[in-house]
Design a protein around this motif. Structure first.
Motif, PDB file in Angstrom:
ATOM      1  N   ILE A 133       0.845  -1.194   0.000  1.00  0.00           N
ATOM      2  CA  ILE A 133       0.000   0.000   0.000  1.00  0.00           C
ATOM      3  C   ILE A 133       0.884   1.248   0.000  1.00  0.00           C
ATOM      4  O   ILE A 133       1.752   1.410   0.854  1.00  0.00           O
ATOM      5  N   ALA A 174      -2.555   6.138   2.064  1.00  0.00           N
ATOM      6  CA  ALA A 174      -3.754   5.871   2.859  1.00  0.00           C
ATOM      7  C   ALA A 174      -4.266   7.168   3.451  1.00  0.00           C
ATOM      8  O   ALA A 174      -3.492   8.050   3.823  1.00  0.00           O
ATOM      9  N   LEU A 177      -7.553   3.777   0.212  1.00  0.00           N
ATOM     10  CA  LEU A 177      -6.233   3.170   0.029  1.00  0.00           C
ATOM     11  C   LEU A 177      -5.843   3.101  -1.435  1.00  0.00           C
ATOM     12  O   LEU A 177      -6.692   2.950  -2.316  1.00  0.00           O
ATOM     13  N   LYS A 178      -4.523   3.153  -1.657  1.00  0.00           N
ATOM     14  CA  LYS A 178      -3.979   3.039  -3.008  1.00  0.00           C
ATOM     15  C   LYS A 178      -2.923   1.944  -3.031  1.00  0.00           C
ATOM     16  O   LYS A 178      -2.018   1.920  -2.182  1.00  0.00           O
ATOM     17  N   ILE A 179      -3.055   1.037  -3.978  1.00  0.00           N
ATOM     18  CA  ILE A 179      -2.110  -0.078  -4.122  1.00  0.00           C
ATOM     19  C   ILE A 179      -0.787   0.431  -4.703  1.00  0.00           C
ATOM     20  O   ILE A 179      -0.772   1.242  -5.630  1.00  0.00           O
ATOM     21  N   LYS A 199      -0.057  -2.420  -9.175  1.00  0.00           N
ATOM     22  CA  LYS A 199      -1.342  -2.947  -9.625  1.00  0.00           C
ATOM     23  C   LYS A 199      -1.388  -4.470  -9.640  1.00  0.00           C
ATOM     24  O   LYS A 199      -2.465  -5.073  -9.609  1.00  0.00           O
ATOM     25  N   SER A 217      -6.658  -7.694  -0.014  1.00  0.00           N
ATOM     26  CA  SER A 217      -8.099  -7.685   0.243  1.00  0.00           C
ATOM     27  C   SER A 217      -8.427  -6.790   1.442  1.00  0.00           C
ATOM     28  O   SER A 217      -7.540  -6.402   2.211  1.00  0.00           O
ATOM     29  N   ASP A 218      -9.705  -6.505   1.612  1.00  0.00           N
ATOM     30  CA  ASP A 218     -10.155  -5.757   2.782  1.00  0.00           C
ATOM     31  C   ASP A 218      -9.735  -6.463   4.068  1.00  0.00           C
ATOM     32  O   ASP A 218      -9.294  -5.836   5.026  1.00  0.00           O
ATOM     33  N   ILE A 250     -13.554   0.116   3.794  1.00  0.00           N
ATOM     34  CA  ILE A 250     -12.346   0.329   2.997  1.00  0.00           C
ATOM     35  C   ILE A 250     -12.756   0.693   1.578  1.00  0.00           C
ATOM     36  O   ILE A 250     -13.598   0.026   0.963  1.00  0.00           O
ATOM     37  N   TRP A 253     -11.165   1.568  -2.184  1.00  0.00           N
ATOM     38  CA  TRP A 253      -9.935   1.419  -2.971  1.00  0.00           C
ATOM     39  C   TRP A 253      -9.892   2.448  -4.096  1.00  0.00           C
ATOM     40  O   TRP A 253     -10.797   2.515  -4.920  1.00  0.00           O
ATOM     41  N   ASN A 286     -11.237   2.211  -8.057  1.00  0.00           N
ATOM     42  CA  ASN A 286     -12.594   1.703  -8.288  1.00  0.00           C
ATOM     43  C   ASN A 286     -13.460   2.816  -8.860  1.00  0.00           C
ATOM     44  O   ASN A 286     -13.320   3.982  -8.486  1.00  0.00           O
TER      45      ASN A 286
END
Length: 498
Positions: free
Chosen positions: A404, A407, A425-427, A430, A435-436, A456, A458, A461
């Motif tokens: 992550i 946040a 949150l941002k990954i 990619k 997961s949550d 949560i 993301w 989305n």
């Protein structure tokens, strides 16, 4: 005699304050560094020496006078990081025309309101710059900042970075914000350094190119900028040759990010600044000799000729180590908000001794070594069933997760508890799969169950958005995120009932 156990600190009396106009500073620097590069704009193919930049500012000042503007009339500018921006700023300063800097991310309505606000002549000849606050909540207000405010703040920032005429500063933050204009340009200008503005708007690839091609020694930015630049370097294989330090502001820099900057950029010592537009903007700064622990967990010690205290809801100074509102006093305080005495009186108040203090709205702790730790915005506090939860603590835990990169924690409405924890949150990559439940488990391993996010969201989305809502200077706009979260939760609740 003051109680040493109280969270009240005073900065050193040295170096002395300088009481001069920016016009005098310009002439002095142009004489000392006439042919030395002052500002470089690779995206415009423009390189200006100190003499050229000052001469161009004189030409612009002459043009303003020929247009009929006089001492005290306001000049406005709305642009990206271009060489014309500096010429307008310096030209206005030379003839006593305060410069309104308009955020170039304003909507038409916001710009119209800002322009209407600026329509007047001023009698305070020492106002240099009218800087709109970031507007993370509510309507932006224009801080009246003087020559003494900005020049001395820039001097102390430059001293912290140990700037010399050998330094080349890469500055992606915008000129419409104090970060780019004061901590960037003016700090560089005060020490005869060279500053590079890689692009009109932030472009991580152009920043990395500029660092390498101009052989930068200092890099400025908010943490999200550094993350994006590291991602570019990982793809291109580019590596700076002589970056020695950097300056971050806006949010905390994690130890992981510190390590990445050291390992992949060669930045051994990253400094952290704290302040606000209304305080020109820096009042606390870490030191190059501070430990990593101090530079990741605190924002350093108070500036010279500046005082700070931590107070409770009743205005009483708290003991060292206790959370409360941060207040600052000293040379850096704005003259007030432009044409807004009511808002000025809300945040600038005198104590029982007649000393004027800026009530920042930020919450923090001053420890026994006089370092300041920011614990969050008072308005961002989450109250879950009567229990206080501080978003920053959760954000720091979440961003320690290797997958992550960013946040932002906000309080969302809940019928049972009033508020519960929600997070955006941002990954980092990619290809990572998080997961949550992974996030909730990660938080609960270190923090209490009540601090574990219940919701949560993301980034990426469709319903959430392609990026965090941010101000033009890169700060997360939590009030917008709260609205998004509450709307999505309400929608899902309605769907569930159908």
């Amino acid at each position: 005699m003051e109680d040493p156990t109280l969270a009240l600190v005073h900065g050193p009396k040295e170096p002395h304050l300088v009481f001069e106009t920016l016009g005098k500073l310009m002439d002095r620097q142009a004489a000392q560094f006439p042919d030395h590069p002052a500002a470089i704009f690779p995206w415009q193919a423009v390189r200006l020496s100190y003499r050229q930049l000052v001469d161009r500012s004189k030409n612009f000042a002459k043009a303003l006078l020929e247009m009929g503007l006089r001492h005290g009339d306001c000049v406005g500018i709305m642009a990206g990081n271009c060489h014309q921006y500096l010429e307008v700023f310096l030209g206005g300063a030379r003839i006593g025309c305060p410069v309104f800097v308009f955020n170039n991310t304003y909507t038409p309505e916001e710009l119209r309101n800002a322009v209407n606000t600026s329509k007047a002549s001023v009698s305070s000849s020492d106002i240099l710059n009218l800087q709109f606050t970031s507007g993370t909540t509510g309507s932006p207000k224009a801080a009246m900042l003087t020559h003494v405010n900005l020049i001395n703040d820039a001097r102390f920032v430059g001293a912290g970075l140990k700037l010399t005429s050998d330094d080349v500063i890469c500055c992606p933050p915008p000129l419409f914000h104090c970060f780019g204009l004061v901590m960037g340009f003016l700090a560089s200008f005060c020490y005869g350094s060279t500053i590079v503005f890689p692009s009109d708007f932030f472009d991580a690839k152009k920043v990395v190119d500029a660092i390498v091609e101009e052989d930068a020694t200092v890099l400025l930015g908010v943490p999200t900028m550094y993350v994006a630049e590291l991602e570019v370097m990982a793809k291109t294989g580019q590596r700076p040759r002589r970056l020695r330090t950097g300056l971050a502001s806006g949010s905390a820099v994690s130890q992981d990010l510190m390590n990445e900057l050291r390992n992949r950029m060669g930045v051994e010592k990253m400094l952290i600044a704290y302040g606000m537009t209304e305080t020109s903007p820096v009042t606390f700064l870490t030191d190059i000799n501070d430990s990593d622990e101090k530079r990741t967990n605190t924002v350093g010690r108070v500036f010279p000729h500046t005082s700070a205290k931590i107070i409770d809801k009743n205005g009483k100074i708290l003991p060292s180590g206790q959370r409360g509102e941060i207040c600052t006093s000293g040379f850096a305080l704005q003259k007030g908000y432009w044409k807004n005495e009511e808002k000025t009186a809300e945040v600038m108040r005198k104590d029982e001794n007649g000393l004027l203090w800026m009530h920042t709205g930020d919450e923090g702790i001053i420890d026994q070594e006089e370092y300041l730790q920011i614990t969050g915005r008072i308005k961002d506090l989450i109250i879950r069933g009567g229990e206080n939860i501080f978003p920053r603590e959760i954000e720091e835990r979440i961003t320690a997760h290797p997958s992550i990169s960013e946040a932002s924690v906000v309080g969302v409405q809940d019928s049972r508890y009033g508020e519960v924890v929600g997070c955006f949150l941002k990954i980092a990559d990619k290809q990572d799969q998080v997961s949550d439940e992974d996030v909730k488990r990660w938080v609960s391993e270190k923090l209490g169950r009540h601090k574990t996010p219940q919701y949560i969201f993301w980034i990426g989305n469709v319903d959430v958005g392609v990026d965090f809502p941010k101000t033009g200077s890169g700060k997360h706009q939590k009030h917008i995120m709260r609205d998004i979260a509450n709307q999505l939760i309400s929608r899902d609740t309605i769907k569930a009932k159908l």
